[in-house]
Motif scaffolding. Structure first.
Motif, short mmCIF file in Angstrom:
data_model
loop_
_atom_site.label_atom_id
_atom_site.label_comp_id
_atom_site.label_asym_id
_atom_site.label_seq_id
_atom_site.Cartn_x
_atom_site.Cartn_y
_atom_site.Cartn_z
N LYS A 27 -5.09 -28.32 -12.34
CA LYS A 27 -4.78 -27.57 -10.57
C LYS A 27 -3.47 -28.48 -9.90
O LYS A 27 -2.79 -27.45 -9.64
N TYR B 235 2.54 -18.71 -16.92
CA TYR B 235 2.40 -18.74 -16.11
C TYR B 235 3.13 -18.09 -15.16
O TYR B 235 3.26 -17.02 -14.19
N GLU C 66 -5.66 -17.42 -14.86
CA GLU C 66 -6.59 -17.88 -13.53
C GLU C 66 -7.09 -19.24 -15.09
O GLU C 66 -7.71 -20.06 -14.43
N ASP D 69 -1.41 -25.27 -8.03
CA ASP D 69 -2.94 -23.69 -8.13
C ASP D 69 -4.28 -23.91 -8.58
O ASP D 69 -4.92 -24.66 -9.10
N ASP D 70 -5.10 -24.21 -6.95
CA ASP D 70 -6.49 -24.22 -7.24
C ASP D 70 -7.34 -23.32 -8.21
O ASP D 70 -8.31 -22.99 -8.40
N GLN D 71 -6.49 -21.83 -8.13
CA GLN D 71 -7.19 -20.92 -8.35
C GLN D 71 -7.04 -20.89 -10.35
O GLN D 71 -8.45 -20.24 -10.81
N GLY E 261 1.25 -15.29 -15.25
CA GLY E 261 0.12 -15.33 -14.52
C GLY E 261 -1.43 -15.56 -15.77
O GLY E 261 -1.58 -15.32 -16.72
#
Lengths: 343, 343
Positions: B228, B144, B150, B233-235, B148
């Motif tokens: 999350k 992350y 998702e 991070d809600d993505q 990064g």
């Protein structure tokens, strides 16, 4: 070939899959004119019961295929490589259960529920896919036809019997030793021919075959390559993680697939319910789902835990279980042989 | 709170996780001023050894928390719901190992390797995430930070000890009965409080908790929601399939993650190697990878089978294993408690 009955040779007759092939030929009343049981020299003379009669095991050598119509091979890749051409030369059609010819361009790779039309294209050899591939493509076929897809991500939970009868014995012996606090015998798992062996009893091993250069195992790459070939669609991308679990019989798979169009879950269930060779056991609210123990001894592919993905709008998740020695090997081979005699 | 030493209460002291909490407090030389062992009335008076002394188990009731600085809860969700507010009212900070408060907005959900900065935001209760979430986020954290992501798709291979000491006993009894051809006792798996029970010995069960309305299980949705919240991070979208396997201790997970940028595999390995709490055991060519048996009794998270996806250019696959009773529960709780006393 369009025979009413056939002279059938079973090569590897004394192995775990060979035994299931014989039981399947009996159960499905396969029209056997003559049965030849072939194996390595050390099994010669052994007697095996078939349709109520004792049949003696003969040595697997080129001459043994004289007069054979259909030869079902499951004695390992190197035996197939040397004997399949000999059988074909003598007029037999070989249904081969090993990895020897699966990716050869002129060898059809067949799961009847998906691509039975390929059977008639054979030039003497028809390949039976890998067990973990077979059950997945049977479950994917109705989704491919009704929705289409390109992307599949699968994690497997594979039984030890994929490595033969001795691997079952090892799991049982290790389990007993572990429960009794005794030393654990380790000789086969995860891959018999490799040097390093791990305990499989009460453990999981993320390796089901030798490593490939790209870091995947051969078992994983089989799922990727064979799925493309069986569907005849190079656009299908399969990412597999193949894991051995302490189960004697029955492979389970956690499958994620991205369908090509929006879908309603009931439409997916209906497609699975109607699909050839699939039994839908899907009601998590009432704890209904397939397990390897329940699938053992049955010929179908069992699907449950069907659900719409929580992330991708066209994502679908499901759980698929089948007896790796039956639909994953023997049943699929005998089904192919049935098309050879009847059609 | 910034204590040099603390009065510590362990609620659920006689359970599988409680026992590991005590061993962890000893092993990590936690600065315990006074230790209170709390459990249900039927365990009262039982003596448990801690740092060489016998400590008597007391009844878990509100008054038992008078003077307690840190209370480590692992006695089930309903006990936490009734007693955590009582402990907080009396000045204790509760580190709760159940699902009772994890998704509450004013309760930090903490894995120190990922979000230890959240600890100081607490209003009396800090939640320990679900075991299967903890080991996954520890492995994902370096990815992350450096790349990064998702999208995560995970399939788990979970040990029975997640359901307590009685579930281990059930697996052992069932295994022995199966090997001896005896009747199989079925009382706990897959979910103790539900009506239907399946054999777990030599089997896999695609259910680790009760069903949710969307067809996922609670265990699966915990992984989705908790990830999350822990990353803030809600993505992040997590698709989970949670499966029980016949293993006593140690959860394994097959993880697929789509990174946000192109990557070199060596860069990924380096990030994992340097990550806090992670041990990289990754050399499939030499059959090196983690297994639950090897991870048992160890506090770290073990990662192997790291490979670049064969389908998606930014896809990464790996295998992550950890002791569900340690980093998945006790170790993580004690780590949080350490931050409470020292920082």
């Amino acid at each position: 070939m369009s025979l009413k009955e056939a002279t059938v040779a079973v090569l590897g007759a004394t192995g775990a899959v060979g035994e299931q092939i014989l039981r399947n030929l009996e159960k499905r009343s396969f029209p056997v004119k003559e049965l030849r049981l072939l194996a390595s020299p050390r099994s010669v003379g052994k007697k095996i019961r078939f349709n109520g009669e004792e049949v003696s095991v003969q040595e697997a050598k080129p001459e043994a295929f004289e007069g054979v119509d259909i030869a079902l091979f499951s004695a390992g890749g190197s035996v197939s490589e040397s004997l399949a051409p000999e059988a074909v030369k003598r007029g037999a059609v070989v249904v081969d259960n090993t990895n020897a010819f699966r990716m050869n361009a002129d060898v059809p790779l067949v799961v009847p529920e998906v691509n039975k039309d390929q059977i008639k294209q054979h030039k003497g050899i028809i390949a039976n896919p890998n067990c973990s591939t077979i059950q997945m493509v049977v479950a994917l076929k109705p989704l491919y036809d009704r929705f289409g897809f390109e992307r599949v991500i699968v994690s497997t939970y594979q039984a030890v019997s994929g490595s033969g009868a001795k691997a079952i014995e090892e799991l049982n012996n290790q389990s007993r030793a572990a429960l009794d606090g005794q030393e654990i015998p380790k000789e086969i798992m995860p891959v018999g021919k490799l040097n390093k062996h791990y305990q499989i009893a009460f453990n999981t091993l993320p390796q089901c075959d030798v490593a490939q250069e790209n870091g995947f195992t051969l078992e994983e790459m089989k799922m990727t390559r064979e799925t493309k070939k069986i569907f005849g669609d190079d656009q299908i991308g399969v990412t597999a993680t193949c894991v051995r679990v302490p189960v004697q019989r029955g492979h389970s798979e956690s499958v994620y697939v991205e369908l090509n169009r929006d879908f309603d879950l009931e439409e997916v269930r209906q497609a699975l319910r109607e699909a050839e060779g699939v039994v839908l056991e899907d009601d998590i609210q009432n704890q209904v789902y397939p397990t390897p123990l329940d699938a053992t001894g049955r010929d179908e592919v069992f699907v449950g835990r069907v659900r719409k993905d929580v992330v991708h709008p066209r994502g679908l998740n499901f759980w698929v279980v089948s007896d790796n020695l039956l639909k994953g090997a023997a049943t699929n081979a005998v089904q192919i042989a049935e098309y050879l005699v009847q059609k």
